[in-house]
Design a protein around this motif. Structure first.
Motif, PDB file in Angstrom:
ATOM      1  N   THR A 211       4.240  77.278 172.146  1.00  0.00           N
ATOM      2  CA  THR A 211       5.011  76.033 172.259  1.00  0.00           C
ATOM      3  C   THR A 211       4.514  74.935 171.327  1.00  0.00           C
ATOM      4  OG1 THR A 211       3.597  75.394 174.114  1.00  0.00           O
ATOM      5  CG2 THR A 211       5.688  76.479 174.647  1.00  0.00           C
ATOM      6  N   ASP A 212       3.379  75.137 170.662  1.00  0.00           N
ATOM      7  CA  ASP A 212       2.843  74.142 169.722  1.00  0.00           C
ATOM      8  C   ASP A 212       3.647  74.141 168.424  1.00  0.00           C
ATOM      9  OD1 ASP A 212       0.809  73.461 171.456  1.00  0.00           O
ATOM     10  OD2 ASP A 212      -0.687  74.729 170.488  1.00  0.00           O
ATOM     11  N   GLN A 213       3.554  73.025 167.725  1.00  0.00           N
ATOM     12  CA  GLN A 213       4.153  72.943 166.383  1.00  0.00           C
ATOM     13  C   GLN A 213       3.462  73.992 165.501  1.00  0.00           C
ATOM     14  OE1 GLN A 213       6.692  70.961 165.768  1.00  0.00           O
ATOM     15  NE2 GLN A 213       6.900  71.545 163.638  1.00  0.00           N
ATOM     16  N   PRO A 214       4.219  74.828 164.788  1.00  0.00           N
ATOM     17  CA  PRO A 214       3.601  75.879 163.966  1.00  0.00           C
ATOM     18  C   PRO A 214       2.707  75.321 162.857  1.00  0.00           C
ATOM     19  CG  PRO A 214       5.995  76.156 164.073  1.00  0.00           C
ATOM     20  CD  PRO A 214       5.674  74.846 164.707  1.00  0.00           C
ATOM     21  N   ALA A 215       1.691  76.075 162.519  1.00  0.00           N
ATOM     22  CA  ALA A 215       0.796  75.700 161.419  1.00  0.00           C
ATOM     23  C   ALA A 215       1.497  75.844 160.075  1.00  0.00           C
ATOM     24  CB  ALA A 215      -0.465  76.561 161.453  1.00  0.00           C
ATOM     25  N   PHE A 216       2.489  76.725 160.037  1.00  0.00           N
ATOM     26  CA  PHE A 216       3.270  76.932 158.821  1.00  0.00           C
ATOM     27  C   PHE A 216       4.605  77.549 159.201  1.00  0.00           C
ATOM     28  CE2 PHE A 216       1.268  80.948 159.554  1.00  0.00           C
ATOM     29  CZ  PHE A 216       2.061  81.926 158.980  1.00  0.00           C
ATOM     30  N   LEU A 217       5.555  77.406 158.322  1.00  0.00           N
ATOM     31  CA  LEU A 217       6.896  77.930 158.553  1.00  0.00           C
ATOM     32  C   LEU A 217       7.185  79.077 157.594  1.00  0.00           C
ATOM     33  CD1 LEU A 217       8.789  74.520 158.777  1.00  0.00           C
ATOM     34  CD2 LEU A 217       7.952  75.924 160.675  1.00  0.00           C
ATOM     35  N   SER A 218       8.152  79.880 157.955  1.00  0.00           N
ATOM     36  CA  SER A 218       8.554  80.967 157.058  1.00  0.00           C
ATOM     37  C   SER A 218       9.007  80.384 155.719  1.00  0.00           C
ATOM     38  CB  SER A 218       9.659  81.810 157.692  1.00  0.00           C
ATOM     39  OG  SER A 218      10.782  81.014 158.016  1.00  0.00           O
ATOM     40  N   ALA A 219       9.617  79.215 155.736  1.00  0.00           N
ATOM     41  CA  ALA A 219      10.050  78.569 154.486  1.00  0.00           C
ATOM     42  C   ALA A 219       8.857  78.267 153.582  1.00  0.00           C
ATOM     43  CB  ALA A 219      10.818  77.283 154.795  1.00  0.00           C
ATOM     44  N   ASP A 220       7.716  77.940 154.173  1.00  0.00           N
ATOM     45  CA  ASP A 220       6.506  77.703 153.376  1.00  0.00           C
ATOM     46  C   ASP A 220       6.107  78.980 152.639  1.00  0.00           C
ATOM     47  OD1 ASP A 220       6.359  75.094 154.428  1.00  0.00           O
ATOM     48  OD2 ASP A 220       5.101  75.773 156.101  1.00  0.00           O
ATOM     49  N   CYS A 221       6.227  80.100 153.332  1.00  0.00           N
ATOM     50  CA  CYS A 221       5.879  81.387 152.712  1.00  0.00           C
ATOM     51  C   CYS A 221       6.814  81.698 151.549  1.00  0.00           C
ATOM     52  CB  CYS A 221       5.960  82.505 153.746  1.00  0.00           C
ATOM     53  SG  CYS A 221       4.695  82.426 155.018  1.00  0.00           S
ATOM     54  N   TYR A 222       8.095  81.512 151.777  1.00  0.00           N
ATOM     55  CA  TYR A 222       9.051  81.800 150.709  1.00  0.00           C
ATOM     56  C   TYR A 222       8.875  80.840 149.535  1.00  0.00           C
ATOM     57  CZ  TYR A 222      11.103  85.160 153.876  1.00  0.00           C
ATOM     58  OH  TYR A 222      11.285  86.234 154.714  1.00  0.00           O
ATOM     59  N   GLY A 223       8.435  79.633 149.816  1.00  0.00           N
ATOM     60  CA  GLY A 223       8.106  78.695 148.746  1.00  0.00           C
ATOM     61  C   GLY A 223       6.950  79.198 147.907  1.00  0.00           C
ATOM     62  N   ARG A 224       5.942  79.757 148.569  1.00  0.00           N
ATOM     63  CA  ARG A 224       4.801  80.330 147.839  1.00  0.00           C
ATOM     64  C   ARG A 224       5.254  81.506 146.978  1.00  0.00           C
ATOM     65  NH1 ARG A 224      -0.345  77.605 148.370  1.00  0.00           N
ATOM     66  NH2 ARG A 224       0.198  76.061 149.936  1.00  0.00           N
ATOM     67  N   VAL A 225       6.125  82.325 147.513  1.00  0.00           N
ATOM     68  CA  VAL A 225       6.642  83.471 146.752  1.00  0.00           C
ATOM     69  C   VAL A 225       7.377  82.976 145.506  1.00  0.00           C
ATOM     70  CG1 VAL A 225       8.316  85.372 146.792  1.00  0.00           C
ATOM     71  CG2 VAL A 225       6.752  85.036 148.723  1.00  0.00           C
ATOM     72  N   ARG A 226       8.244  81.968 145.678  1.00  0.00           N
ATOM     73  CA  ARG A 226       8.983  81.425 144.525  1.00  0.00           C
ATOM     74  C   ARG A 226       8.030  80.845 143.482  1.00  0.00           C
ATOM     75  NH1 ARG A 226      12.255  79.904 148.638  1.00  0.00           N
ATOM     76  NH2 ARG A 226      11.471  77.764 148.712  1.00  0.00           N
ATOM     77  N   ASN A 227       6.993  80.160 143.942  1.00  0.00           N
ATOM     78  CA  ASN A 227       6.014  79.595 143.005  1.00  0.00           C
ATOM     79  C   ASN A 227       5.304  80.696 142.224  1.00  0.00           C
ATOM     80  OD1 ASN A 227       6.627  76.982 143.694  1.00  0.00           O
ATOM     81  ND2 ASN A 227       4.896  76.731 145.079  1.00  0.00           N
TER      82      ASN A 227
END
Length: 93
Positions: free
Chosen positions: A68-84
């Motif tokens: 229930t906590d705010q996530p440390a990271f989102l799937s969008a963050d991962c896809y951003g890393r992939v794009r970078n």
């Protein structure tokens, strides 16, 4: 949050996969890539390893959180890393 938790697994896998692709590429001896300097190869490795280090850090943080906590990271963050990685390492290729 539940949907994000489901999407995070495949996103994590994509970061790992992309980083591994670039780490392997940096080690290739293929004649098509002889023009890539050692410095450029080291740059690719550094970028791929930085993505993996980031991933480990946020996964470790995520592991300490409740669902229930705010996530440390989102799937969008991962896809951003992939794009970078694709953009920065692909520019060298």
């Amino acid at each position: 949050l539940a949907r994000e938790a489901e999407e995070r697994g495949p996103a994590v896998s994509k970061v790992k996969e992309e980083a591994q692709i670039w780490l392997s590429f940096a080690e290739t001896k293929d004649k098509d890539y002889e023009h890539i300097t050692e410095e450029e190869r080291n740059n690719i490795k550094a970028k791929a390893n930085a993505a993996l280090d980031w991933l480990k850090e946020v996964q470790d943080k995520q592991a300490t959180l409740k669902v229930t906590d705010q996530p440390a990271f989102l799937s969008a963050d991962c896809y951003g890393r992939v794009r970078n990685l694709e953009k920065e390492c692909g520019a060298i290729k």
